[in-house]
Design an enzyme around this catalytic site. Structure first.
Site, short mmCIF file in Angstrom:
data_model
loop_
_atom_site.label_atom_id
_atom_site.label_comp_id
_atom_site.label_asym_id
_atom_site.label_seq_id
_atom_site.Cartn_x
_atom_site.Cartn_y
_atom_site.Cartn_z
N HIS A 260 -31.93 30.97 63.36
CA HIS A 260 -30.48 31.15 63.45
C HIS A 260 -30.03 32.59 63.27
O HIS A 260 -29.05 33.01 63.87
CB HIS A 260 -29.77 30.19 62.49
CG HIS A 260 -29.87 28.76 62.95
ND1 HIS A 260 -30.72 27.85 62.38
CD2 HIS A 260 -29.25 28.12 63.98
CE1 HIS A 260 -30.61 26.69 63.03
NE2 HIS A 260 -29.73 26.83 64.00
N ASP B 44 -26.50 26.97 72.22
CA ASP B 44 -27.63 26.44 71.44
C ASP B 44 -27.82 24.95 71.74
O ASP B 44 -27.62 24.09 70.90
CB ASP B 44 -27.33 26.66 69.93
CG ASP B 44 -28.53 26.33 69.06
OD1 ASP B 44 -29.65 26.26 69.58
OD2 ASP B 44 -28.32 26.14 67.84
N GLN C 193 -27.91 10.04 71.34
CA GLN C 193 -29.27 10.40 70.95
C GLN C 193 -29.66 9.71 69.65
O GLN C 193 -28.85 9.10 68.96
CB GLN C 193 -29.38 11.92 70.77
CG GLN C 193 -28.35 12.49 69.80
CD GLN C 193 -28.11 13.97 70.03
OE1 GLN C 193 -28.89 14.64 70.67
NE2 GLN C 193 -27.03 14.48 69.47
N ASP D 144 -18.67 16.82 76.25
CA ASP D 144 -19.71 17.42 77.05
C ASP D 144 -19.30 18.87 77.34
O ASP D 144 -18.20 19.13 77.82
CB ASP D 144 -19.86 16.64 78.35
CG ASP D 144 -21.01 17.14 79.20
OD1 ASP D 144 -21.92 16.34 79.42
OD2 ASP D 144 -20.99 18.31 79.65
N ALA D 145 -20.21 19.81 77.03
CA ALA D 145 -19.84 21.23 77.12
C ALA D 145 -19.40 21.61 78.53
O ALA D 145 -18.46 22.38 78.72
CB ALA D 145 -21.01 22.10 76.68
N ASP E 290 -19.75 20.28 70.68
CA ASP E 290 -20.98 19.50 70.65
C ASP E 290 -20.63 18.07 71.03
O ASP E 290 -19.67 17.49 70.52
CB ASP E 290 -21.61 19.55 69.25
CG ASP E 290 -23.04 18.99 69.26
OD1 ASP E 290 -23.98 19.75 68.99
OD2 ASP E 290 -23.20 17.78 69.52
N ASP F 8 -25.54 21.15 64.19
CA ASP F 8 -26.04 21.14 62.81
C ASP F 8 -25.29 22.11 61.90
O ASP F 8 -25.44 22.09 60.68
CB ASP F 8 -27.55 21.43 62.78
CG ASP F 8 -27.90 22.70 63.54
OD1 ASP F 8 -27.09 23.64 63.55
OD2 ASP F 8 -29.00 22.75 64.14
#
Lengths: 500, 553
Positions: free
Chosen positions: A267, A363, A237, A345-346, A311, A291
């Site tokens: 959050h 999330d 990304q 990759d989740a 992530d 993040d």
């Protein structure tokens, strides 16, 4: 015979161009680096001093001032014309931006500083010294006024920075080309070479002008409302951080992920309902959330012994190192020894097995493509369920129930289809609007009565209110999102079209 | 490059003249690594050439049943014998890997298919196949109509198909972009024709087109379709829309390796109508795995592998009489050159028909008439690893990626089905040789060396992926000389197919070619049927009941 009035026009154009480049550099520097007072001050100072260097250097040009003037014009055209595209393209190279910026500013300054002394020497033979100085300098200052008016009123709004830069480069090179005729009596030889070089620079800049759309898209000009302070492309990304008076904002592929001004609302709402509902959670799973802001909230719980954060993008989970303000914001959550980061990759990660988790926080970015839509399917939620203790609650960010109502309820129904009991809830996040979540578990979920201390957004009354939906955000009939239909991506695309 | 061929000639012959127009100038040769992999032509051609092999006396063993061929039909037969509790058999396979044209390969990242790569979810009537899928834990229940429900991870991921047309990818297989009202009206009329055939039942309540083929109707209203080509059928129905005709032609090339002009209209309609439960309904969803039907092969093989010998060529079957009973002696040759023999009571011949005259001793001298009617297409299959993941224009990568202006069939992405959305992609590219004469096509295919094959593949893909030559770091090629049976008009309902199914002196035939079409369901069915035949001959109380293959309602 050299015609004097024509040379005055020369002075004017040269003056306008010179100031335009200075303004361009100052604007770009404050775009990229923020803090416009410092940036403008630095750029103007450097530019003026470089002009001084140029003026001083002109003293070393003993013969052929006309030839030197034309060569300088060609060089200003090239460097000034390409200055904005060059700086835009180096936006993302944090390390290189400063050296490139100052080199460009200094280079243009030196060249522009050479222009007026040379021109004055050319005109010397046609005027007495008193008239020469008064007229040349007057026209130069008038040029500055013209430029300072044109730049904010016409050039930036109508053309944008890149095209302005290219256009004025063409003007400079055009002056050079025209000068080979106007000053022909003063130029003994090498005319063809000069014309060729000037013509080449003009051609290059015209091509740039024609392709400016493409350059602009490369440079993300106009994509973001606020100045970009960080940008990086990972294999997965485009990560961009912008800065405004309210703080900083993180964008992934152009989509806002959070604003430091109000992310606490998001959050706290994402983390505390689920972790307070899980009684004394020891092992917590976070899917997405690179993040580290959800981590900050999770780590408030004394009972938490271990957090696994999955992530995909190492560039995201490593962002705090490259952009320290994020580390301040997430409370250095990645440095906490309880946290383990997995860059995978989740869905692929969930397929493996391991010790079950007592709670999970999901999330992911909004489902605006198939690779993300996959992460909201019954398949993912079933795989997730396999990795949880039977009572483990889960919270899921579910996009906006107002802007993307079908998408929101599609996620809710998909969780239900995967065997979860779901309690939908929503809050207001000023940067996002109305935002929706799901609190889910395979057993009925009790809303927690106790929340951590010192929260900025949530208290028990607010918590209860989150579970109330207005008429325009309430349930609508939707399909279940599956790997083999990707219904959610289709909903999401059609719904956000109305708002963007 | 094959001797005596220039690159242009080769491409011209392979791709056809219209495509050559786009290949002006010498394209740079493929720079990636790769090789031609199997099948084993050396051993295979020794069988064809009738090698004289006589096993020494101490190299003979006994088995009640010998299964010849470890493709889907042979493995399915063995699987059925195992499930029936019958273990006195051996399965002999020429290749070093089981699976035939359903075999798969493995890269560092993902498994990928070398041939067959999907299976539509069966309708509830196909009991034995549902039994297999239940055993594999692929099904998660039945829906309200009793139709089996496939767990989502085994279904083809969305987007299932995309199509490349004039510089851009579009979702779906029918080219909707730019379709006129007339085009869409024809598509609707075509779908109505299909719906009519889905609803159609004969006097015995059988569907016109069912899986397996044998469960469908033999009513003349259906079988007369076999006399037409699919193109003639479209002409008769006045379907002229180029997009619709492209779709139908693609379907014929994809499933049969034939153009619409060469395909039986029965087979063409079968493709569209056999996988739909109710008129106007959606076709049954496709089950697939990154390695395609290699997953089904693996499951079957795991169940039977103790009794499988790989790398063993059956060179001769010798039927004989012993105490008024048929017996078959099986002569084999292993890769190390050793000859072995089996005394068998029954043989399941699960190899294609074209092999039979080379192997069955009486067939060598007197070739059965029906064999000549069995025609097989040649296919080139390539597996390539693409390192770049630069986004495409339009629809992003799908499972099946088709180029509108190509005689190739495009590629399926194993990495996509595996759920890898980033990083190197594994693509399996298919090119059927739709030539009129299968033998000429086969010879042509076998003269193509690796560089020529790579050129064919990359030259085709280059139209949709301009930088493909620099993006591929490995490209392997499989040349299937006898890839699939070709359902030319008249073959499906002709006498030869029926004749070939008749057991011959203790030899029971089982292969998908006996159905006239190459499908997992058909190979599986013939494996079940032949296993049932030998179990009955063994006096075994068969587990298979007639209702296992209930007529489709």
């Amino acid at each position: 015979m050299v015609r004097t009035p024509a040379l005055y026009i020369n002075v004017l154009v040269v003056a306008v161009c010179g100031l335009v480049y200075e303004l361009l550099a100052g604007t770009l520097a404050s775009y990229v680096l923020g803090d416009s007072v410092t940036q403008f001050s630095l750029v103007i100072g450097l530019y003026l001093s470089a002009m001084g260097v140029g003026a001083w250097l002109s003293g070393y040009i003993d013969t052929h001032p006309a030839r030197a003037f034309i060569e300088v014009e060609i060089a200003v055209g090239l460097l000034g014309g390409l200055s904005a595209p060059l700086l835009f393209l180096s936006f993302t190279k944090q390390f290189w931006f400063h050296p490139i910026l100052y080199a460009v500013v200094f280079g243009i300054g030196v060249l522009v500083g050479l222009e007026l002394p040379l021109l004055m020497r050319i005109l010397r033979d046609h005027l007495n010294f008193k008239d020469l100085v008064s007229r040349a300098l007057a026209i130069d200052y008038i040029g500055a006024l013209v430029a300072s008016l044109l730049f904010p009123l016409l050039l930036v709004p109508q053309l944008g920075l890149i095209r302005t830069s290219l256009l004025f480069g063409i003007l400079n090179a055009g002056i050079a080309l025209w000068g080979t005729w106007a000053l022909e009596p003063l130029l003994s030889r090498g005319l063809t070479g000069m014309r060729g070089r000037a013509g080449f620079v003009i051609l290059l800049l015209v091509v740039g002008l024609i392709k400016s759309e493409y350059l602009t898209s490369l440079a993300e000009d106009g994509l973001y409302a606020d100045p970009i302070v960080f940008a990086e492309s990972s294999p997965y990304q485009r990560i961009v951080i912008t800065s405004s008076t309210a703080g900083f904002q993180l964008f992934l592929n152009g989509n806002l992920q959070f604003s430091s001004a109000d992310e606490y609302r998001y959050h706290e709402a994402l983390v505390h309902p689920v972790l307070s509902a899980a009684v004394g959670p020891r092992r917590v799973l976070v899917l997405g959330g690179g993040d580290g802001l959800a981590l900050r909230e999770i780590l408030r719980y004394k009972s938490v012994e271990h957090v696994t954060l999955v992530d995909l993008d190492p560039a995201m989970t490593g962002l705090t190192k490259k952009f320290p303000p994020l580390a301040n914001l997430n409370g250095n959550s990645f440095s906490d020894p309880r946290v383990t980061v997995v860059n995978q990759d989740a869905m692929i990660w969930l397929e493996a097995s391991g010790e079950p988790f007592d709670a999970a926080i999901v999330d992911f970015p909004d489902p605006n493509n198939y690779a993300l839509g996959k992460l909201y399917t019954t398949r993912l939620y079933r795989l997730l369920a396999r990795r949880l203790t039977p009572n483990a609650p889960v919270s899921v960010q579910c996009t906006s129930p107002l802007f993307a109502r079908q998408s929101y309820w599609c996620i809710i129904r998909t969780l239900e289809a995967a065997g979860f009991q779901v309690r939908p809830y929503q809050i207001a996040v000023p940067s996002f609007g109305v935002w929706g979540f799901a609190l889910a578990s395979r057993r009925p979920v009790e809303l927690p009565s106790v929340l951590p201390d010192n929260l900025r957004f949530l208290d028990s009354a607010t918590l209860k209110a989150m579970f109330v939906f207005s008429v325009d955000t309430g349930p609508v009939p939707v399909e279940i999102n599956r790997l083999d239909n990707q219904s959610l991506v289709h909903y999401y695309e059609s719904e956000w079209k109305h708002w963007n | 490059m094959p001797k005596g061929w220039t690159r242009r000639e080769m491409l011209g012959v392979v791709l056809g003249a219209p495509l050559l127009a786009g290949c002006q100038g010498q394209p740079p040769a493929a720079k990636c690594e790769g090789e031609i992999v199997g099948p084993n032509y050396v051993l295979g051609h020794r069988v064809r050439d009738g090698a004289a092999v006589v096993p020494p006396a101490d190299h003979w063993r006994r088995a009640s049943v010998v299964i010849v061929g470890g493709g889907v039909a042979g493995l399915s037969a063995a699987w059925r014998l195992e499930r029936a509790g019958f273990h006195d058999y051996v399965l002999l396979e020429l290749e070093k890997a089981p699976g035939g044209t359903s075999r798969s390969g493995q890269s560092a990242r993902v498994a990928f298919p070398w041939g067959a790569h999907y299976l539509p979810a069966p309708l509830k009537e196909n009991g034995p196949l549902i039994e297999l899928l239940d055993e594999m834990n692929v099904l998660e229940g039945r829906d309200a109509d009793g139709q089996p429900v496939v767990a989502e991870q085994f279904l083809c991921r969305d987007p299932q198909e995309r199509i490349f047309y004039r510089g851009r990818w579009y979702e779906g297989l029918y080219l909707h972009a730019g379709a006129s009202a007339a085009d869409l009206a024809e598509l609707q009329a075509f779908n109505a024709e299909i719906a009519k055939w889905v609803a159609w039942r004969d006097g015995k309540g059988r569907r016109a087109f069912a899986l397996p083929v044998s469960a469908g109707s033999d009513d003349v209203e259906v079988t007369e379709l076999d006399q037409l080509s699919m193109a003639q059928w479209l002409d008769r129905k006045a379907f002229t829309s180029p997009r619709l005709r492209w779709l139908v032609d693609y379907a014929c090339r994809d499933d049969y390796g034939l153009r619409a002009e060469q395909t039986s209209a029965w087979a063409g309609l079968f493709y569209f109508a056999s996988r739909v439960a109710k008129p106007g309904g959606e076709a049954r969803p496709l089950m697939t795995w990154p390695e395609g039907n290699g997953r089904l092969v693996r499951h079957l093989y795991e169940a039977v592998k103790d009794r499988v010998q790989l790398g063993t060529a059956v060179v001769e079957l010798i039927p004989r009489r012993e105490q008024d009973a048929d017996r078959v002696d099986v002569v084999t040759l292993s890769a190390d050159g050793a000859a072995w023999g089996w005394h068998a009571e029954q043989v399941i011949f699960a190899a294609p028909q074209f092999v039979a005259p080379h192997v069955i001793r009486p067939f060598r001298s007197e070739r059965p008439k029906h064999v000549a009617a069995f025609e097989y297409g040649s296919w080139l299959v390539a597996n390539l690893t693409r390192t770049s993941d630069v986004p495409d224009r339009g629809c992003p990568v799908a499972w099946d990626n088709v180029l509108y202006d190509s005689l190739g069939l495009g590629y399926v992405s194993a990495t996509f089905q595996r759920g890898f959305d980033y990083g190197p992609a594994q693509w399996t590219y298919f090119f059927p040789f739709c030539d009129e004469h299968p033998k000429a096509a086969r010879q042509k295919l076998l003269t193509l060396d690796w560089a020529a094959c790579a050129e064919l593949v990359l030259g085709d893909l280059q139209r949709a992926h301009p930088a493909i030559r620099t993006e591929v770091d490995r490209l392997d090629v499989m040349r299937w000389g006898h890839a699939m049976i070709r359902p030319r008009p008249g073959f499906i309902w002709g006498p030869e197919r029926r004749a070939a199914q008749q057991p011959y002196r203790g030899i029971h035939f089982a292969n998908t070619d006996l159905s006239g079409i190459a499908l997992f369901e058909e190979a599986f069915y013939h494996g079940q049927r032949a296993a049932g035949e030998v179990l009955a001959a063994q006096g075994w109380k068969t587990i298979l009941t007639p209702s296992s293959f209930a007529p489709h309602r």
